[in-house]
Every structure is written in C-alpha cells, then in structure tokens.
Design an enzyme around this catalytic site. Structure first.
Site, PDB file in Angstrom:
ATOM      1  N   SER A   1     -11.869   1.019   3.235  1.00  0.00           N
ATOM      2  CA  SER A   1     -11.132   0.742   4.469  1.00  0.00           C
ATOM      3  C   SER A   1     -10.597   2.024   5.094  1.00  0.00           C
ATOM      4  CB  SER A   1      -9.966  -0.204   4.187  1.00  0.00           C
ATOM      5  OG  SER A   1     -10.441  -1.435   3.692  1.00  0.00           O
TER       6      SER A   1
ATOM      7  N   GLU B   1      -5.783   5.084   6.240  1.00  0.00           N
ATOM      8  CA  GLU B   1      -5.840   5.127   4.781  1.00  0.00           C
ATOM      9  C   GLU B   1      -6.611   6.345   4.296  1.00  0.00           C
ATOM     10  OE1 GLU B   1      -7.613   2.147   1.385  1.00  0.00           O
ATOM     11  OE2 GLU B   1      -6.382   1.290   2.982  1.00  0.00           O
TER      12      GLU B   1
ATOM     13  N   ARG C   1       0.826  -1.216   0.000  1.00  0.00           N
ATOM     14  CA  ARG C   1       0.000   0.000   0.000  1.00  0.00           C
ATOM     15  C   ARG C   1       0.862   1.270   0.000  1.00  0.00           C
ATOM     16  NH1 ARG C   1      -2.454  -3.570  -1.640  1.00  0.00           N
ATOM     17  NH2 ARG C   1      -4.327  -4.516  -0.742  1.00  0.00           N
TER      18      ARG C   1
END
Length: 288
Positions: free
Chosen positions: A200, A275, A150
């Site tokens: 998320s 995130e 990520r």
C-alpha cells in the site's frame, strides 16, 4: 534495491546475528558518527537509483529466532511475518492470522503497527525489546509502545526493534488454517502480487475511510487506476498500489505518489499519509 526492484546498489551491508551484535553495532556507529540506515525486507521502501552511499544494516534471516511457550510467542525482528503466522498456526494459537500475507519482517510490522483487515500487531503485543542509537536496550509493554492505527512510539524515537513477544489465544488449528487461506485468497484477488510493488502506498486513515472510503477507492474514483509515469504505474487491480511495469525509476514512483496525493487533497481537502518511505543515496528521508 527494494521489493519494487527499484534502486541502485548499497556500498556496505551489515547483518547482525544477535541482540548482542546489534547493541555493539549501534554503539560503534554512534561513537564513530557514521551515517546508516536500517532495513528489513524493504516492503515499504523506495531507494534512490543512485544506490546507498551509507552503511545499510539489515535485520533479516540472521536475526530471525523464535520460541513458543504456551500462549506466548517471542521472535526476533528479522523473522519473515508470513512464516511466523504459520508457526503460530501450527502451535494452535490464534490472534495474528491477519498477518499471514504481509510480505515483511517483524521489526517493521511492530514499528508501524502493521496488519490487515483493519487489525494491528499491537493488539496482541506483550512486550517489545529495542536498541537505541547509543546501544542501550529498552523493553516496553504494550501500553508503553503507544500503539494506534499504523503507528507506534518507535516511529518517533532513534530505536530499532530487536524482538517482540505476543500473547495469543488457543484455537483450533483447522479453523485458524481456513481463516488464513481465506485471507490469502482475498489478497490474490485484490492485489497485484505478480508485479514488483511495495504494498500500500497510502495509509488508510479511519476518519477519511468513514467519509471517502479507503485510499484505493479514492484513487479509483479519481481515475488513477492504470495511470503511468515512466516505467511505474498505478495497478489496474488496486488503486493504492504502484507497480514497476518496466524498468521504473525512483523518480517515476515519486512523481506518481505526489500526483495522487495532490489529487486526493483537491478532492477531499485532506492529506493522505504516505506509507512508502523514500530514501536518497545518503539515507536521508525524502519528503513526499
């Protein structure tokens, strides 16, 4: 207003339709010293209820071209990721099935090395074209993009992703289709797709995953499922999603995220990486 259906109006929205327009726009904004923000599908953004008082540059449908040449697929940053996954499927190519349910555009996916099932788009990237603040165009291969879980080099530069090329593998269309249908069915069972949300909230860190499980499980163990603040609430179906239950405000979401993060720190001794990107009305990132 993001996919959370939270946030005010943007004063100015500009949508470049080509790499050349993007280059000229970035150069002009730089010379004029005009504050601005870049957005795609807003699937991980939280905007201020006061709106955006700076120029908003959207990379979307007007910058969404693509081409398929053998096993190489090139696409512009604004292409809708599930749409790209279907294009690749119809071409009989395998390698990005895991992206078929991700509600975002390619530019954002590449920037965060996004994916699902612990996969990342960086695994199949051949090259990425980006545009720096001064309008200069840069082309990087996979190694130069510094992909990790990520994460990518684009999170630490002033560049915006303009397009990307992926190197895929021939496969059976029927097999690829079955895999994608299975992934989409899993997402429908797990995620609150019928309520406004931005995906998320916390990144699933591999080291924390091994010790405590994914963020959703951590939040479930901490009793956060269904916990509300104002109009926002942690989803009953998944502890790593916050939904807009009823006219939620940005501060409702921020308060929930901070409470969740603090509780996880108290329980695990570790900080969960958020995130979600929260922006104030001047386009400045809010520390969560």
């Amino acid at each position: 207003m993001s996919r959370w259906r939270i946030g005010g109006l943007a004063d100015v929205v500009v949508e470049p339709a080509s790499l050349e327009e993007l280059v000229k726009l970035r150069r002009w904004l730089n010379v004029q010293k005009l504050p601005h923000v870049f957005i795609g599908s807003t699937s991980n953004l939280l905007f201020s209820d006061r709106g955006l008082k700076v120029i908003c540059v959207r990379l979307g449908e007007r910058l969404a071209g693509y081409s398929v040449e053998g096993t190489r697929v090139s696409a512009e940053a604004g292409i809708w990721v599930p749409g790209l996954a279907r294009i690749v499927m119809k071409a009989g190519l395998t390698g990005i099935e895991h992206t078929c349910g991700i509600p975002g555009t390619l530019g954002g996916l590449v920037c965060m090395n996004g994916g699902s099932l612990r996969n990342g788009i960086g695994d199949v990237i051949d090259k990425v074209t980006s545009v720096a603040a001064d309008g200069s165009v840069k082309v990087r291969n996979r190694q130069q993009c510094a992909f990790s879980y990520r994460s990518s080099v684009f999170q630490t530069t002033d560049e915006v992703v303009a397009s990307a090329t992926v190197q895929l593998t021939p496969g059976e269309l029927s097999t690829i289709r079955r895999t994608m249908l299975r992934i989409l069915a899993q997402r429908r069972r797990k995620f609150p797709l019928k309520q406004p949300n931005c995906g998320s909230v916390f990144v699933s860190d591999p080291a924390m995953y091994d010790r405590f499980g994914p963020p959703g499980k951590i939040m479930e163990d901490l009793g956060f499922k269904g916990v509300a603040c104002g109009g926002a609430a942690v989803a009953e179906s998944h502890g790593n999603f916050i939904v807009n239950r009823h006219q939620a405000r940005a501060e409702d979401v921020l308060s929930l995220i901070r409470d969740m993060k603090q509780a996880a720190r108290d329980r695990t001794g570790e900080d969960l990486k958020v995130e979600t990107i929260a922006l104030d009305e001047f386009g400045q990132r809010i520390v969560i």
